[in-house]
Structure formats: C-alpha cells, structure tokens
Design an enzyme around this catalytic site. Structure first.
Site, PDB file in Angstrom:
ATOM      1  N   VAL A   1       0.970   6.989  -0.417  1.00  0.00           N
ATOM      2  CA  VAL A   1       0.353   5.957   0.681  1.00  0.00           C
ATOM      3  C   VAL A   1      -0.970   5.781  -0.115  1.00  0.00           C
ATOM      4  CG1 VAL A   1      -0.389   5.689   2.841  1.00  0.00           C
ATOM      5  CG2 VAL A   1       1.812   6.893   2.460  1.00  0.00           C
ATOM      6  N   CYS A   2      -1.451   4.379  -0.228  1.00  0.00           N
ATOM      7  CA  CYS A   2      -2.848   4.310  -0.524  1.00  0.00           C
ATOM      8  C   CYS A   2      -3.585   3.883   0.681  1.00  0.00           C
ATOM      9  CB  CYS A   2      -2.762   2.856  -1.417  1.00  0.00           C
ATOM     10  SG  CYS A   2      -4.428   2.224  -1.900  1.00  0.00           S
ATOM     11  N   LEU A   3      -4.212   5.061   1.201  1.00  0.00           N
ATOM     12  CA  LEU A   3      -5.097   4.889   2.263  1.00  0.00           C
ATOM     13  C   LEU A   3      -6.393   5.584   1.982  1.00  0.00           C
ATOM     14  CD1 LEU A   3      -4.937   3.886   5.208  1.00  0.00           C
ATOM     15  CD2 LEU A   3      -4.316   5.983   5.861  1.00  0.00           C
TER      16      LEU A   3
ATOM     17  N   ASN B   1       0.898  -1.323   0.039  1.00  0.00           N
ATOM     18  CA  ASN B   1       0.079   0.140  -0.117  1.00  0.00           C
ATOM     19  C   ASN B   1       0.916   1.315  -0.051  1.00  0.00           C
ATOM     20  OD1 ASN B   1      -1.588  -2.013   2.233  1.00  0.00           O
ATOM     21  ND2 ASN B   1      -2.606  -1.490   0.164  1.00  0.00           N
TER      22      ASN B   1
END
Length: 185
Positions: free
Chosen positions: A112-114, A105
């Site tokens: 950042v993949c959030l 992620n």
C-alpha cells in the site's frame, strides 16, 4: 536528556526476549498498550469491520475489511492485514491488502502506498488514522503517487476506461495479463 536510542534498544531487547520465551511474559510492551487503546477507541462506520484471526489476545495482528459504498470500488470488499510492531507508535504498522486489486496506490502484491505508513508517520498518529487513509484511497485514488503505474496512467488518461477495468477486476476478470478474483459482496 533522555537517550532515545538506548530506550529504543532496550525496548527491542525486551521484545526479542518475549519472542524467545514464546511470548509467555505477562508484561505488555508500550506498543501493545497503545494499540489496545487505539482499538478500544475505534468508531468504525458500517462500511468497515475488524477481525482478530489469532484471537483477541493478539492485538498486534488484525484485519480491517473496507466495503466502499461509493466511487469506483463501490460494492467490493477489501481486507487489509495489520502487523503492528512492538515499537508502535514510534514505528508505523505494516499494512498489506490481502486481495489483488486494480488500484493506483496498491500494487498487485498488496503493498500500500500511503504516506503516513512511510515518511509521514508520527507517533501522534493512530490505527484510526491509518484506517481513514485506507478508506480515502478507495474514495479518491491518487494517480500522482502510484505503486501500480499502469492503473495510475489509466486513471489519469482515461477515467472511463479505468472505471471499466476496476469493475472487470472486481468481478473476477482479467485486466491486461492479470487475473483478479471477485470481491463483490
């Protein structure tokens, strides 16, 4: 009826004027007030810390260090820079991992993949919510929503190999053609 677009435009204009004046106006934006409140209410566990590289007067730019004590990333130290927009909390903070990390992620550039930093952001969320989400990425990496597809496939197909690659990366070795710097404390 409140015209939100005109309010937003006014706030953006005020922010631009503050920047043009070198930030010398003493009036704080609503974003600065809110981030000050969020930071004052932070209750960081012993595995996290906060630093203000530009001094405590610049609350819109800070670094959170996360030191996982369990899971694949146990023993590492990962720093995330936060750039909070003056439109906060109506816009999410910009968060970037400062260290190259082998993670499904987090891409190799630190993005950042959030979900709460993108489409699921809501003004009721806080800096604390983002920090909790980052912590969760280290305890439960999600291969179903990847930025680093290679790491995601590795985790989904061969968790043991993924664990070895994470450890190798954290020790400062190579994973594939990518060299990582040591992040072990």
């Amino acid at each position: 009826m409140i015209k939100l677009f005109s309010v937003k435009a006014k706030q953006e204009k005020e922010a631009a004027e503050r920047e043009a004046n070198g930030g010398t106006t003493s009036r704080q934006s609503s974003g600065e007030v809110r981030v000050a409140k969020d930071i004052s209410e932070l209750a960081l566990p012993r595995t996290m810390s906060i630093a203000f590289p530009n001094g405590k007067d610049d609350l819109l730019n800070f670094v959170i260090a996360i030191k996982p004590d369990e899971g694949y990333y146990r023993g590492g130290t990962f720093e995330f820079s936060f750039a909070v927009p003056t439109m906060y909390p109506h816009e999410p903070p910009k968060v970037r991992c400062e260290r190259k990390v082998y993670h499904p992620n987090i891409d190799l550039d630190g993005n950042v993949c959030l979900n709460i930093l993108r489409e699921d952001w809501k003004p009721v969320l806080s800096i604390s919510s983002v920090i909790f989400g980052l912590s969760l990425l280290f305890s439960e990496p999600n291969p179903d929503d990847p930025l680093n597809k290679e790491a995601a496939e590795d985790l989904a197909r061969t968790p043991q190999n993924f664990a070895m690659n994470v450890r190798r990366a954290m020790q400062g070795g190579y994973v594939g053609q990518h060299r990582f710097s040591s992040c072990l404390r």
